[in-house]
Write a protein that holds these residues in place. Sequence first.
Motif, PDB file in Angstrom:
ATOM      1  N   LEU A  33      -3.274   3.735  -2.675  1.00 59.70           N
ATOM      2  CA  LEU A  33      -3.399   2.698  -3.702  1.00 59.70           C
ATOM      3  C   LEU A  33      -2.730   1.423  -3.217  1.00 59.70           C
ATOM      4  O   LEU A  33      -1.919   1.450  -2.292  1.00 59.70           O
ATOM      5  N   MET A  34      -3.101   0.282  -3.815  1.00 57.05           N
ATOM      6  CA  MET A  34      -2.510  -0.999  -3.451  1.00 57.05           C
ATOM      7  C   MET A  34      -2.075  -1.743  -4.704  1.00 57.05           C
ATOM      8  O   MET A  34      -2.843  -1.880  -5.655  1.00 57.05           O
ATOM      9  N   VAL A  35      -0.816  -2.196  -4.706  1.00 54.24           N
ATOM     10  CA  VAL A  35      -0.275  -2.963  -5.832  1.00 54.24           C
ATOM     11  C   VAL A  35      -0.924  -4.343  -5.867  1.00 54.24           C
ATOM     12  O   VAL A  35      -1.054  -5.006  -4.833  1.00 54.24           O
ATOM     13  N   LYS A  82       9.818  -3.638 -13.663  1.00 52.35           N
ATOM     14  CA  LYS A  82      10.086  -2.207 -13.508  1.00 52.35           C
ATOM     15  C   LYS A  82       8.829  -1.378 -13.280  1.00 52.35           C
ATOM     16  O   LYS A  82       8.920  -0.180 -13.023  1.00 52.35           O
ATOM     17  N   VAL A  83       7.674  -1.985 -13.406  1.00 54.06           N
ATOM     18  CA  VAL A  83       6.411  -1.251 -13.305  1.00 54.06           C
ATOM     19  C   VAL A  83       5.386  -2.174 -12.661  1.00 54.06           C
ATOM     20  O   VAL A  83       5.537  -3.400 -12.691  1.00 54.06           O
ATOM     21  N   SER A  84       4.350  -1.596 -12.060  1.00 52.66           N
ATOM     22  CA  SER A  84       3.309  -2.401 -11.414  1.00 52.66           C
ATOM     23  C   SER A  84       1.946  -1.780 -11.679  1.00 52.66           C
ATOM     24  O   SER A  84       1.827  -0.567 -11.891  1.00 52.66           O
ATOM     25  N   TYR A  85       0.912  -2.643 -11.643  1.00 56.39           N
ATOM     26  CA  TYR A  85      -0.459  -2.153 -11.661  1.00 56.39           C
ATOM     27  C   TYR A  85      -0.960  -2.078 -10.221  1.00 56.39           C
ATOM     28  O   TYR A  85      -0.707  -2.970  -9.410  1.00 56.39           O
ATOM     29  N   VAL A 108       0.850  -1.190   0.000  1.00 56.94           N
ATOM     30  CA  VAL A 108       0.000   0.000   0.000  1.00 56.94           C
ATOM     31  C   VAL A 108       0.885   1.239   0.000  1.00 56.94           C
ATOM     32  O   VAL A 108       1.885   1.297   0.723  1.00 56.94           O
ATOM     33  N   MET A 109       0.531   2.213  -0.812  1.00 56.25           N
ATOM     34  CA  MET A 109       1.276   3.475  -0.877  1.00 56.25           C
ATOM     35  C   MET A 109       0.314   4.654  -0.846  1.00 56.25           C
ATOM     36  O   MET A 109      -0.821   4.556  -1.324  1.00 56.25           O
ATOM     37  N   ALA A 110       0.787   5.746  -0.272  1.00 53.16           N
ATOM     38  CA  ALA A 110       0.008   6.981  -0.247  1.00 53.16           C
ATOM     39  C   ALA A 110       0.294   7.783  -1.509  1.00 53.16           C
ATOM     40  O   ALA A 110       1.425   7.807  -2.011  1.00 53.16           O
ATOM     41  N   ILE A 111      -0.751   8.442  -2.021  1.00 50.40           N
ATOM     42  CA  ILE A 111      -0.631   9.288  -3.216  1.00 50.40           C
ATOM     43  C   ILE A 111      -0.527  10.737  -2.766  1.00 50.40           C
ATOM     44  O   ILE A 111      -1.350  11.218  -1.979  1.00 50.40           O
ATOM     45  N   LEU A 112       0.492  11.425  -3.248  1.00 54.59           N
ATOM     46  CA  LEU A 112       0.683  12.840  -2.925  1.00 54.59           C
ATOM     47  C   LEU A 112       0.494  13.691  -4.175  1.00 54.59           C
ATOM     48  O   LEU A 112       1.075  13.402  -5.225  1.00 54.59           O
ATOM     49  N   LYS A 113      -0.321  14.733  -4.057  1.00 51.03           N
ATOM     50  CA  LYS A 113      -0.464  15.702  -5.141  1.00 51.03           C
ATOM     51  C   LYS A 113       0.740  16.629  -5.105  1.00 51.03           C
ATOM     52  O   LYS A 113       1.036  17.247  -4.075  1.00 51.03           O
TER      53      LYS A 113
END
Length: 405
Positions: free
Chosen positions: A375-377, A383-386, A344-349
């Motif tokens: 958001l949660m992966v 190199k990239v994730s949805y 889980v990651m926080a989204i920063l504007k």
Amino acid sequence: MKTTRLNAGLRPISLAALVAMALSGGATLAHAQNFPITPTQRATAQQTAQAGIPVSELAPNAPDEYTVKPGDTLWAISRLYLRSPWRWPELWGMNLSDIANPHRIYPGQVLFLDKTGGRARLSMRRGTGGSGDGGTVKLSPRTRQDTLTGLALPTLNTALIEPFLSEPIVVDEDTLKVAPRIVAGNDNRVLLARGDRAYARGEPTTPLLEKAGPVNQFRVFRNATPLKDPATSEILGYEAQYLGKATLQRSESTQTMMQGGKEVTNVVPATIDIVAAREEIRAGDRLLAEPPRQLLSYAPRAPIDTITDGRIVSVYGNAVQFAAQNQVVAINKGTRDGIESGHVMAILKNGETIIDRAGAEKETLKLPNERIGLLMVFRPFEKVSYALVLEISDTPKAGDLLVNP
């Protein structure tokens, strides 16, 4: 109707154990019970089990009791009790000694919250009225019967991400170039839909051949779009546009015949049937073998390592600029960065840069970054994730920052 008998000598169980359940796209309870608890999660629970967690860590309106209902998701229930719902191991630790299997959760269980002594503990009771031992009641053995598929409580609404486990794919630059391609439709059809027959071939060195085992199934893709890191401009991979699915009916072969007195060998393309189509399929579209289905655990948790330079790369969908809640985005972190399913990651504007025109001298100011969501992966590549946008207070977009929650 397939049924199973459950031992109803149900033991007290914590809410946070719920979040250890796996989202398996309709997996049965038997599958769900096999998902392991990581050493880190168990260690956190054991540490917290000694005294619970501070009441200040609870959500402001955490209910004193809650009955688990069919249709609930583990993320939503955990959100009822914790300010940070990904910290499920700490809730699990509230009554660690009572948990035989944290993956075995049933609708109908009643969660009871004890907040005595400034510490929070969670246990399970059934019916009304408690006992003198902190809300845990002793149950008499009995038998309960229900369908297997109705028992597993998913982490999230499976319908939100299940299509993305098979539809979009991130590949390197050459993968689609060498993949088998559709060369023609039956009866000279240019645009193909579900139920149509078509013909395809592989590269000269890798013809399209049937393999032993179940029906050979392929996904159909087009237009691999580069995914560029907003911070470094590195090409992280190519997102292939999912079009549908096809099954291989006959292998590619060759046919020798006489033409003008000479023996000529011609390639006979493989025969495929279009069994699913999201968009119209045409000659030139590529085929990639259907991968085996995987049962993955989506236990929400913070990344162990601090996220640096995390960014949203793109919002999934044609010409979509902003992300809504429950929408899928691509991020510039993958397995090479230690990212796993469930992180889980926080989204920063990103705060704007402005000119202060009110002061004596015009000065450039950088406004602070503001947290606007989580958001949660759920599907990492190298190199990239949805990731699925779980919560928002503003509209995330490509380029927004990502940090540990």
